[in-house]
Design an enzyme around this catalytic site. Structure first.
Site, PDB file in Angstrom:
ATOM      1  N   HIS A 125     -14.774 -18.512   3.668  1.00 21.52           N
ATOM      2  CA  HIS A 125     -13.906 -19.276   4.579  1.00 21.52           C
ATOM      3  C   HIS A 125     -13.372 -18.425   5.728  1.00 21.52           C
ATOM      4  CE1 HIS A 125     -14.062 -22.742   2.026  1.00 21.52           C
ATOM      5  NE2 HIS A 125     -13.491 -22.130   1.006  1.00 21.52           N
ATOM      6  N   ASP A 162     -21.448 -22.624  -3.179  1.00 21.97           N
ATOM      7  CA  ASP A 162     -20.039 -22.859  -3.512  1.00 21.97           C
ATOM      8  C   ASP A 162     -19.716 -24.327  -3.218  1.00 21.97           C
ATOM      9  OD1 ASP A 162     -17.252 -21.034  -3.727  1.00 21.97           O
ATOM     10  OD2 ASP A 162     -16.991 -22.938  -2.668  1.00 21.97           O
ATOM     11  N   HIS A 164     -17.216 -25.568  -1.883  1.00 20.17           N
ATOM     12  CA  HIS A 164     -16.571 -25.734  -0.575  1.00 20.17           C
ATOM     13  C   HIS A 164     -17.519 -25.277   0.530  1.00 20.17           C
ATOM     14  CE1 HIS A 164     -13.277 -25.072  -3.551  1.00 20.17           C
ATOM     15  NE2 HIS A 164     -12.760 -26.114  -2.903  1.00 20.17           N
ATOM     16  N   ASP A 246     -17.768 -23.013  -8.337  1.00 25.06           N
ATOM     17  CA  ASP A 246     -16.760 -24.070  -8.459  1.00 25.06           C
ATOM     18  C   ASP A 246     -17.350 -25.476  -8.333  1.00 25.06           C
ATOM     19  OD1 ASP A 246     -17.287 -23.430  -5.843  1.00 25.06           O
ATOM     20  OD2 ASP A 246     -15.193 -23.031  -5.290  1.00 25.06           O
TER      21      ASP A 246
HETATM   22 ZN   LIG Z   1     -15.119 -22.713  -3.340  1.00 25.22          ZN
END
Ligand SMILES: [Zn+2]
Length: 312
Positions: A125, A162, A164, A246
């Site tokens: 991120h 991931d 996200h 995740d």
């Molecule tokens: Zn994540």
């Protein structure tokens, strides 16, 4: 040829505070599961420390200095509501970078077949000059740039499974045709980026968003149709994996239903591509994964698969 596992005890000193999902136990459970005899052949090494030159290939000097200055001598500092620095964070962060670049060195030189780096905090991120979503420096992006600058890699593919979207990695390589960034992720979900129409200036960004509730068969189909053909066509000299776990069905931060076998499957597919165009070279870097059992079992399946290549 071996699979290299890089970690560093400074990962335990990045103290995000009580109740924070991105916590030292994440690394502890990975270390514990790798003690099993199935991992006897794993080559273990300590991630080296500060490599400012490597960080500067992605993040501007003012940003690096601001982060170092922001790290407190006691207590905790919030860079945003989720992203926190403690007295041990700077060392953890720079050893995360060091693990990523050392993994690239070993894999690009052919001293290791592939590598897995398990440090924290994660990185995908983090934009060029913006910490976000637990992330401060973008380890995967730094690994890709390091492979290009030091080892002459022309094209690097970063595959991010991931749950996200890696908004930071996308932002960093948006205008760079030498890096392909390809991501599966739940959408809508934090950070909100990653729609299919976000393709980069040179069509070098591939986003395959998945709806809440998607299971392994939907994940595999997205990989087979949207991601893997693009990675194959790109002919990378190195594949970097942003290995977040995740998307596991147990994870408390998201709502996908992947299981360990899905992570093993995608690892195998990426290894097949790497064998064809990149001499098998894969550097996998831990991102998210917040259910300790799901994280440990998924990381184990991922690394056991990576080690399978080391026997051939
Ligand atoms: Zn994540």
């Amino acid at each position: 040829m071996t699979t290299l596992f890089l970690s560093h005890p400074s990962s335990f000193d990045h103290d995000t505070g009580p109740g924070h999902p991105e916590r030292p136990d994440r690394i502890r459970v990975i270390d514990q599961i790798f003690e099993h005899e199935r991992f006897q052949m794993l080559h273990r090494a300590l991630a080296p420390g500060n490599d400012r030159t490597a960080i500067l290939r992605v993040h501007p000097a003012h940003y690096i200095d601001e982060i170092e200055a922001a790290a407190p001598s006691e207590g905790r500092v919030h860079l945003d509501p989720d992203t926190i620095l403690s007295p041990g964070s700077w060392q953890a962060i720079v050893h995360g970078v060091g693990g990523a670049t050392a993994a690239v060195n070993e894999v690009m030189r052919g001293d290791a077949k592939n590598a897995f780096v398990a440090t924290r905090p994660p990185g995908h991120h983090a934009e060029r000059a913006l910490p976000m979503g637990f992330c401060v420096f973008n380890n995967a992006a730094i690994a890709a740039r390091h492979a290009q600058a030091v080892h002459g890699a022309e094209r690097v593919a970063i595959v991010d499974f991931d749950v996200h979207h890696g908004n930071g990695t996308q932002e960093i390589f948006w205008s760079d045709p030498s890096v392909l960034y390809a991501s599966t992720h739940q959408m809508p979900l934090f950070p909100g980026t990653g729609s299919i129409d976000q393709r980069g200036e040179h069509d070098n960004i591939v986003n395959a968003p998945l709806s809440a509730g998607a299971d392994g068969s939907i994940f595999r189909e997205a990989m087979e149709t949207a991601i893997l053909p693009r990675v194959t066509a790109f002919q990378p000299d190195l594949i970097v994996i942003s290995a977040g776990f995740d998307a596991h069905r147990l994870d408390p931060l998201a709502n996908l239903n992947l299981v360990e076998a899905d992570f093993a499957w995608v690892t195998t597919r990426l290894m097949e591509i790497a064998e064809r165009c990149a001499k098998g070279r894969i550097v996998s870097i831990l991102e998210g994964g917040y259910d300790l059992e799901g994280l440990a079992r998924s990381a184990a399946a991922h690394v056991l698969t990576l080690m399978g290549a080391s026997k051939s």
